[in-house]
Each structure stands twice: as structure tokens, then as C-alpha cells.
Write a protein that holds these residues in place. Structure first.
Motif, PDB file in Angstrom:
ATOM      1  N   LEU A  30      37.845  42.901  44.115  1.00 21.21           N
ATOM      2  CA  LEU A  30      38.894  43.040  43.106  1.00 21.21           C
ATOM      3  C   LEU A  30      38.497  44.105  42.091  1.00 21.21           C
ATOM      4  O   LEU A  30      39.328  44.913  41.676  1.00 21.21           O
ATOM      5  N   ALA A  31      37.243  44.149  41.691  1.00 18.11           N
ATOM      6  CA  ALA A  31      36.774  45.169  40.745  1.00 18.11           C
ATOM      7  C   ALA A  31      36.982  46.573  41.303  1.00 18.11           C
ATOM      8  O   ALA A  31      37.421  47.476  40.584  1.00 18.11           O
ATOM      9  N   ASP A  32      36.693  46.771  42.581  1.00 14.32           N
ATOM     10  CA  ASP A  32      36.907  48.078  43.212  1.00 14.32           C
ATOM     11  C   ASP A  32      38.382  48.453  43.181  1.00 14.32           C
ATOM     12  O   ASP A  32      38.738  49.597  42.888  1.00 14.32           O
ATOM     13  N   LEU A  33      39.231  47.500  43.482  1.00  3.71           N
ATOM     14  CA  LEU A  33      40.673  47.731  43.446  1.00  3.71           C
ATOM     15  C   LEU A  33      41.115  48.136  42.046  1.00  3.71           C
ATOM     16  O   LEU A  33      41.884  49.092  41.879  1.00  3.71           O
ATOM     17  N   ALA A  38      43.126  51.849  38.007  1.00  5.40           N
ATOM     18  CA  ALA A  38      42.961  52.498  36.698  1.00  5.40           C
ATOM     19  C   ALA A  38      42.956  54.020  36.829  1.00  5.40           C
ATOM     20  O   ALA A  38      43.460  54.719  35.946  1.00  5.40           O
ATOM     21  N   ALA A  39      42.398  54.524  37.907  1.00  8.31           N
ATOM     22  CA  ALA A  39      42.386  55.971  38.108  1.00  8.31           C
ATOM     23  C   ALA A  39      43.803  56.498  38.360  1.00  8.31           C
ATOM     24  O   ALA A  39      44.165  57.576  37.889  1.00  8.31           O
ATOM     25  N   ALA A  74      35.888  39.092  39.451  1.00  9.94           N
ATOM     26  CA  ALA A  74      36.033  40.486  39.830  1.00  9.94           C
ATOM     27  C   ALA A  74      35.310  40.809  41.136  1.00  9.94           C
ATOM     28  O   ALA A  74      35.632  41.777  41.811  1.00  9.94           O
ATOM     29  N   ALA A  75      34.357  39.966  41.524  1.00 15.39           N
ATOM     30  CA  ALA A  75      33.611  40.173  42.774  1.00 15.39           C
ATOM     31  C   ALA A  75      34.332  39.590  43.989  1.00 15.39           C
ATOM     32  O   ALA A  75      33.800  39.643  45.096  1.00 15.39           O
TER      33      ALA A  75
END
Length: 100
Positions: A30-33, A38-39, A74-75
Motif C-alpha cells: 500500500l505504501a508503494d501504491l 502522490a507522484a 502501509a505494509a
């Protein structure tokens, strides 16, 4: 490809879209997503995570229908073709207050 479902309050920050498809690598979390989101849509970042990139307490993230805090926060790993629904917390009570 992960589909992110956005609540009405966040749609203006994503060009008015109710869903956004985000491509992430195999084994993404989820953090990677959220990093990719955000980018692509910088206006969403501060609404979803704090300055240390921790999930905001008043925002709920459901990964394939399960609340992420029950899965690993988030993991939480994302499976292929996952769906992430972002749901703001609703607080408050009834009005008028109940009689005593």
C-alpha cells in the motif's frame, strides 16, 4: 494494475475522477501504491499521509474489501488487479441530542 476508489472529497485533487488506475510492481505494498499516487496526483499526498508518510488516522484504506490496519497498515501487500478504496472517517453524533 491497482484500482484506487476515491471519495467525493478527494476527487477534485485527482482531476475529478472517482477511480484511478495505478500501475505498481509485483510485490508492491500500500505504501508503494501511495508513493506512485502522490507522484501522479500531488494534491492527494497530504490528505492521505502525514509528513512522515504515515497513514492519516482519519482516513481508512480498504484493500480488496479489508481495512488495511487489520492487514499490516502501509505494509499491506497488494495482489494483481487489487482494489484500494479510500474512505474518510465519519465522526459526530446525532442532532438534536437524545433526551435525558
Amino acid at each position: 494494475m491497482v484500482t484506487v476508489v476515491l471519495p467525493g472529497a478527494l476527487r477534485p485533487r485527482a482531476g475529478g475522477r472517482s477511480t484511478v488506475d495505478i500501475e505498481v510492481a509485483d510485490g508492491a505494498t500500500l505504501a508503494d501504491l501511495l508513493d506512485v499516487l502522490a507522484a501522479e496526483y500531488p494534491g492527494l499526498e497530504r490528505r492521505l499521509r502525514d509528513e512522515r508518510k504515515r497513514l492519516r488516522r482519519y482516513v481508512n484504506f480498504f484493500v480488496d474489501g479489508e481495512e488495511c490496519r487489520q492487514l499490516g497498515g502501509a505494509a499491506t501487500p497488494l495482489r494483481g488487479a487489487a482494489e484500494v478504496a479510500i474512505i474518510p472517517s465519519v465522526a459526530g453524533g446525532s442532532w438534536p441530542p437524545p433526551p435525558r
